[in-house]
Design an enzyme around this catalytic site. Structure first.
Site, mmCIF file in Angstrom:
data_model
loop_
_atom_site.group_PDB
_atom_site.id
_atom_site.type_symbol
_atom_site.label_atom_id
_atom_site.label_comp_id
_atom_site.label_asym_id
_atom_site.label_seq_id
_atom_site.Cartn_x
_atom_site.Cartn_y
_atom_site.Cartn_z
ATOM 1 N N ASP A 17 36.985 -45.013 31.667
ATOM 2 C CA ASP A 17 37.908 -44.827 30.735
ATOM 3 C C ASP A 17 38.937 -43.954 31.147
ATOM 4 O O ASP A 17 38.708 -43.510 32.370
ATOM 5 C CB ASP A 17 37.237 -43.723 29.657
ATOM 6 C CG ASP A 17 37.896 -43.811 28.618
ATOM 7 O OD1 ASP A 17 38.847 -44.220 28.262
ATOM 8 O OD2 ASP A 17 37.367 -42.935 27.578
ATOM 9 N N ASN A 65 37.221 -53.224 21.888
ATOM 10 C CA ASN A 65 38.434 -53.231 22.515
ATOM 11 C C ASN A 65 39.226 -54.510 22.144
ATOM 12 O O ASN A 65 40.384 -54.742 22.202
ATOM 13 C CB ASN A 65 38.134 -53.216 23.973
ATOM 14 C CG ASN A 65 37.883 -51.840 24.561
ATOM 15 O OD1 ASN A 65 37.122 -51.952 25.688
ATOM 16 N ND2 ASN A 65 38.201 -50.735 24.190
ATOM 17 N N ARG A 185 30.737 -41.846 33.022
ATOM 18 C CA ARG A 185 32.000 -42.086 32.437
ATOM 19 C C ARG A 185 33.102 -41.236 32.647
ATOM 20 O O ARG A 185 32.960 -39.698 32.827
ATOM 21 C CB ARG A 185 31.643 -41.601 30.497
ATOM 22 C CG ARG A 185 32.869 -41.795 29.941
ATOM 23 C CD ARG A 185 32.744 -41.929 28.255
ATOM 24 N NE ARG A 185 33.881 -42.410 27.534
ATOM 25 C CZ ARG A 185 33.921 -42.913 26.638
ATOM 26 N NH1 ARG A 185 32.828 -43.246 25.895
ATOM 27 N NH2 ARG A 185 35.100 -43.459 26.008
ATOM 28 N N SER A 193 30.051 -44.620 23.356
ATOM 29 C CA SER A 193 30.855 -45.632 22.967
ATOM 30 C C SER A 193 30.203 -46.989 22.771
ATOM 31 O O SER A 193 30.526 -48.160 23.219
ATOM 32 C CB SER A 193 32.032 -45.857 23.758
ATOM 33 O OG SER A 193 32.552 -44.770 23.615
#
Ligand code: FPP
Length: 251
Positions: A17, A65, A185, A193
């Site tokens: 991310d 996404n 992450r 997520s």
């Protein structure tokens, strides 16, 4: 950073991310942030192979996404295509087998074709598995597994009484891949997520503020060192673990 080669996580999963924020920080477009993110993918794949990690799952594209602006989705497809073209020889050289989870039918036909070729070409490699999550959603995966089990029950391929955690896991897209030991992450977000919801029941979580495009081998080693300082109890007590240290206590 020193890590213990005898206590490596067998499977590392990463939520990569922060590409967009990295781009904003450098006053460039989001897509250039993703491009820099691909470089970090290369670095981390190579580093995991060198260190001796057996399974690496990268969350490259979530099912959510896919709803981003068309231009961004298209650019991600292009980058994926480019990555596969450029990297296939290197994956072969390193003995890395490529697998995917998620709905690859939602990708462009060209990327889908390249993925299938890359999967076939690397199918016999056994040094490391690079598992790309593409068009992936944990809840979708679970629903798909449930539907498949119901079908198999209807056709008497399986009986209700035989369904247990192990059998259920065999219906998931990760069948045959051990659960992640460590989730990383990046970018200072503290969420999973919709990633590997079933599989991460006992995964150790590591969060870092580093934005994905800046993530380097040293950051990976820091995450592994942190993991090695954890006591994985799998719901038991410390005393029980000490007594049973020769038994591999896992779900
Ligand atoms: C999250 O950053 C990243 C993504 C949604 C895409 C990840 C894709 C790559 C690193 C490149 C393609 C992958 C491979 C395997 C070639 P974000 O855009 O959500 O960042 P932000 O939260 O800062 O906006």
């Amino acid at each position: 950073m020193e890590i213990n080669g005898n206590d490596l996580p067998q499977h590392i999963a990463i939520i990569m991310d922060g590409n967009g924020r990295w781009a904003a920080k450098h006053a460039i477009g989001r897509i250039r942030g993703h491009r820099k993110g691909v470089q970090a993918v290369r670095t981390v794949v190579r580093a995991c192979r060198e260190i001796g990690i057996k399974y690496l799952t990268l969350f490259a594209l979530s099912v959510e996404n896919m709803g981003r602006p068309q231009e961004e989705v298209k650019a991600l497809m292009f980058l994926l295509d480019e990555y596969l073209s450029k990297e296939i020889n290197d994956l072969q050289k390193q003995g890395i087998k490529l697998t995917t989870i998620g709905e690859i039918d939602n990708l462009t036909p060209q990327v889908k074709e390249k993925l299938l070729q890359a999967k076939t070409a690397t199918a016999d490699n056994n040094k490391m598995i690079l598992n790309l999550a593409l068009g992936y959603g944990g809840r979708d995966e679970i629903i798909f597994a449930v539907k498949k089990i119901i079908k198999d029950c209807q056709f008497s391929k399986i009986q209700l009484k035989d369904i247990n955690k192990k059998v259920f896991a065999g219906y998931l897209q990760t069948a045959g891949i051990p659960d992640p030991d460590l989730l990383i992450r990046t970018s200072g977000e503290y969420r999973i997520s919709n990633f590997l919801l079933w599989q991460m029941a006992y995964t150790e979580f590591y969060f870092t503020d580093v934005l994905w495009p800046d993530f380097q081998k040293k950051d990976l080693l820091t995450a592994i060192a942190d993991y090695q300082n954890r006591e994985r109890r799998f719901g038991l007590t410390s005393d029980q673990l000490k007594k049973n240290c020769r038994n591999n206590i896992k779900e």
